[in-house]
Every structure is written in structure tokens, then in C-alpha cells.
Design a protein around this motif. Sequence first.
Motif, mmCIF file in Angstrom:
data_model
loop_
_atom_site.group_PDB
_atom_site.id
_atom_site.type_symbol
_atom_site.label_atom_id
_atom_site.label_comp_id
_atom_site.label_asym_id
_atom_site.label_seq_id
_atom_site.Cartn_x
_atom_site.Cartn_y
_atom_site.Cartn_z
ATOM 1 N N SER A 153 52.959 42.701 -5.472
ATOM 2 C CA SER A 153 51.525 42.992 -5.530
ATOM 3 C C SER A 153 50.737 41.966 -6.342
ATOM 4 N N TRP A 154 51.376 40.851 -6.684
ATOM 5 C CA TRP A 154 50.701 39.813 -7.475
ATOM 6 C C TRP A 154 50.317 38.659 -6.554
ATOM 7 N N PRO A 155 49.093 38.082 -6.690
ATOM 8 C CA PRO A 155 47.996 38.534 -7.552
ATOM 9 C C PRO A 155 47.241 39.690 -6.912
ATOM 10 N N LYS A 156 46.270 40.228 -7.646
ATOM 11 C CA LYS A 156 45.420 41.264 -7.087
ATOM 12 C C LYS A 156 44.447 40.650 -6.084
ATOM 13 N N PRO A 157 43.926 41.457 -5.155
ATOM 14 C CA PRO A 157 43.008 40.900 -4.149
ATOM 15 C C PRO A 157 41.828 40.165 -4.781
ATOM 16 N N LEU A 158 41.456 39.044 -4.185
ATOM 17 C CA LEU A 158 40.334 38.272 -4.687
ATOM 18 C C LEU A 158 39.014 38.980 -4.412
ATOM 19 N N ILE A 169 39.222 33.917 0.133
ATOM 20 C CA ILE A 169 40.564 33.685 0.632
ATOM 21 C C ILE A 169 41.026 32.313 0.142
ATOM 22 N N LEU A 170 42.326 32.178 -0.094
ATOM 23 C CA LEU A 170 42.897 30.899 -0.517
ATOM 24 C C LEU A 170 43.238 30.039 0.692
ATOM 25 N N GLY A 171 43.032 28.723 0.528
ATOM 26 C CA GLY A 171 43.582 27.762 1.456
ATOM 27 C C GLY A 171 44.915 27.259 0.940
ATOM 28 N N GLN A 172 45.312 26.074 1.398
ATOM 29 C CA GLN A 172 46.524 25.469 0.873
ATOM 30 C C GLN A 172 46.398 25.330 -0.643
ATOM 31 N N VAL A 173 47.477 25.626 -1.358
ATOM 32 C CA VAL A 173 47.433 25.594 -2.818
ATOM 33 C C VAL A 173 48.053 24.280 -3.290
ATOM 34 N N SER A 207 33.568 36.731 12.065
ATOM 35 C CA SER A 207 34.303 37.955 11.757
ATOM 36 C C SER A 207 33.892 38.464 10.388
ATOM 37 N N LYS A 208 34.421 39.605 9.984
ATOM 38 C CA LYS A 208 34.074 40.209 8.695
ATOM 39 C C LYS A 208 34.662 39.437 7.518
ATOM 40 N N CYS A 209 35.767 38.777 7.733
ATOM 41 C CA CYS A 209 36.469 38.078 6.649
ATOM 42 C C CYS A 209 36.863 36.693 7.134
ATOM 43 N N CYS A 210 36.803 35.696 6.326
ATOM 44 C CA CYS A 210 36.669 35.676 4.870
ATOM 45 C C CYS A 210 35.801 34.481 4.493
ATOM 46 N N ILE A 211 35.703 34.201 3.187
ATOM 47 C CA ILE A 211 34.954 33.071 2.644
ATOM 48 C C ILE A 211 35.893 32.290 1.728
ATOM 49 N N ALA A 212 35.813 30.978 1.788
ATOM 50 C CA ALA A 212 36.687 30.150 0.962
ATOM 51 C C ALA A 212 36.436 30.396 -0.514
ATOM 52 N N ALA A 213 37.488 30.602 -1.272
ATOM 53 C CA ALA A 213 37.381 30.718 -2.727
ATOM 54 C C ALA A 213 37.050 29.351 -3.315
ATOM 55 N N LEU A 254 40.887 28.306 -9.874
ATOM 56 C CA LEU A 254 40.900 29.729 -10.218
ATOM 57 C C LEU A 254 41.862 29.962 -11.383
ATOM 58 N N GLU A 255 41.468 30.855 -12.283
ATOM 59 C CA GLU A 255 42.298 31.242 -13.422
ATOM 60 C C GLU A 255 42.627 32.725 -13.317
ATOM 61 N N PHE A 256 43.920 33.073 -13.415
ATOM 62 C CA PHE A 256 44.385 34.455 -13.360
ATOM 63 C C PHE A 256 45.083 34.800 -14.674
ATOM 64 N N ASP A 257 45.082 36.078 -15.026
ATOM 65 C CA ASP A 257 45.956 36.516 -16.108
ATOM 66 C C ASP A 257 47.316 36.873 -15.535
ATOM 67 N N ALA A 258 48.253 37.230 -16.415
ATOM 68 C CA ALA A 258 49.628 37.479 -15.972
ATOM 69 C C ALA A 258 49.746 38.693 -15.064
ATOM 70 N N GLU A 259 48.735 39.569 -15.093
ATOM 71 C CA GLU A 259 48.743 40.752 -14.225
ATOM 72 C C GLU A 259 48.126 40.462 -12.855
ATOM 73 N N GLY A 260 47.582 39.263 -12.688
ATOM 74 C CA GLY A 260 47.024 38.896 -11.392
ATOM 75 C C GLY A 260 45.534 39.106 -11.257
ATOM 76 N N ASN A 261 44.853 39.411 -12.363
ATOM 77 C CA ASN A 261 43.404 39.557 -12.315
ATOM 78 C C ASN A 261 42.746 38.176 -12.351
#
Length: 367
Positions: free
Chosen positions: A34-39, A44-48, A82-88, A92-99
Amino acid sequence: MASRLRMFALAATLTLAAFSARAADIPRFEVEVSWPKPLPNNWILGQVGGITTDKNGHVWVIQRPKSLTDDEKGASLNPPRSKCCIAAPPVLEFDAEGNLLRSWGGPGEGYEWVGREHGIEVSDDGFVWIGGNEANDNAILKFTLDGKFVMQIGKIAPSKGSNDTTQLGKPAETAIDKDANEIYVADGYGNRRVIVFDTNTGAYKRHWGAYGNKPNDDKQAPYDPNAPVSQQFANPVHCVKIASDGLVYVCDRINNRVQVFKKDGSFVKEWFYEKATLGNGAVWDIAVWPDPKQTWLLTADGENNEIRVINRDDGKVVGTLGRSGRNAGQFHWIHAMAVDAKGNVYTAEVDTGKRIQKFKLISDALK
């Protein structure tokens, strides 16, 4: 007879206990599905293109908005598909819980943003370094944690080759030596070297190629596992990492090897992995294990899609994680990885992967 049997049983018990203790010391992991939590914001993420952790255990990601297909970014089209999505945003910075904690990036005043984002590093004194590997992405950029521009080394302009000291060559990744105020650059997709700059002034310090020699840009033959080993780095020189004892580890991706140096560029040793691997090579990234002795290294292999756990002393493989696939815990082009102080591993995928994952440490490997 009974005495000898008791001695044998005791010896067997001690051997098993020693083996069990040793097995417990080797890093083992399980995926947190379940990591990370939904953006937020329909993002939405592209290639990382890169992933790292900072001193607070936060996870920093640089991703490629332009890599999204129209199907993936349908909500941002005009008219919306469509309804989704938009490029993030790219960073991006997340905490260890995925927020998600913050995000920023892209073109701005006073600097040249890269064409294809690649590599991210966060220094302990609170700066974010990013790079790129599109045709003229021959620079690295320094920002504050909130995305305020600080400095640019190199230009978004044609490369000047592996021995130029003012310009980069599609750099892949960086590493910070905080004690020396230096940044090491795996340079990279265009050049064949490691190059070092001052983190405060951007001044050139030194550079070197494979085996610590002067690099050159002569055309190389395709990788052949049966040929003599190359005396030059192949493109890309995909990672550079620094251990606490001063050893510098470099990913020579296509040549399926890790080369080890001193900080002055003196060659120490090399290790080969899955030497028969063709395609995009078997050594994509390295992470240094966070126990006091930094006993292990983790190496990411984006062609065979696994992470190897290796002994830092001799380079021997003691375990693996993952396989090719698109389920949780599997990879498709594992491109980069990072490990936090608690031994949790974070991975980034490119091509059609376009995701990040977290693997929690489940063995006693931090003593």
C-alpha cells in the motif's frame, strides 16, 4: 559412545546457531503493497528517473511528466479525454508512511530545467540536486528543499567531451561528500567519467575514467562477455556512491561491473555481475547498507530486474530480491533505489514501470 554423541549434537547445535545468526544478519525484505498512498490532485507518476532518502528518512523522487501517454494523462488534455489523470510535478517528497509532503519542479527563472529528469540527491545541509539525460541535458541543478534555485553547473547545450571541466555529458546520478563539500557526478549517458565539483561554488575539482585512467570518447565495440574487459566506462556510467571509509563505488552498467576507487580516483578493485547480460546491462544502481560497518551493498539490476545483496568486502552475492514482472515486489526496469537508516529499501522504475515501491526490512541486519 554416549559422550561422543552428546559432543556431536552440541557441535551441530552450535553450527546451526551460528548459521541462523548469520542468516539473520543478511538483509531480507517484504514489499509494502500500500506504499505510497494515492497522490492528491488527480496526479500520476511518469517514468521515475531517480529516488533518494534524506537524513529525516523522507523519500525524494524525480519523475518525468513528459513520459506520460495521452491515455495516462487524459484529464489534462484539451478537451479532456478521460477523468484521470494529470502529471505530477517532477520532484516529490514522501514520508516513510507514503504521505506526500511537498512537490515542485519544472522550468523557472534563472536556470535551465532539464529535458528528461534523471537522478536526485538531497544533502544533509538541506539542498536538492537534480540532473537530466536528454540530448543536451549537460548540467546539474541545485535547489533548496522548497524548490528555490541556488546554482547550476554546466549548461543545457552540446557536450564538450569527457575531459572538459566546464560542461557535463548527460549526467546520471550524484553523491555528496559532506565533509569535503564535494559532489561526485556519474557522467554518464554522454561522457565516460566520474567528475567532482565543489558543492558551494561549483568549481571543478577532478575527474577520472575506468581504472582511474583518463577517459576518452572513442567509439566502443558493443559489449561482448567473451571479449577482454573494456578499459573505458561504457555509456551510461549510471551511478556513484560513497561509503563512510572513503571508498567510491561506480556503476558501469553495460559492462556489468562495479568499479571501486579512492576519493582521488585511484582504482582499488572491480566486481562483475551476471556477466553474460546484454541489453541494458546488469548494474544500474548501488545503495550502501546503513549498519555501522556498512557491511553490505545493494545493487539494482534493471535488465534482470532484481536487487542483489552483496558483501562490501569481497563483492560476493549473499541474497537477491525481486524478479521481472508488474506485481507488487516485482520490477520492470528497476532504475534506481535508496535505503533509509532503518534498512527500508525504496525502488524506482522507468519504461512502462512508472512506479515507486517500498520494501521493509524483516531481518536483523543493522547491528
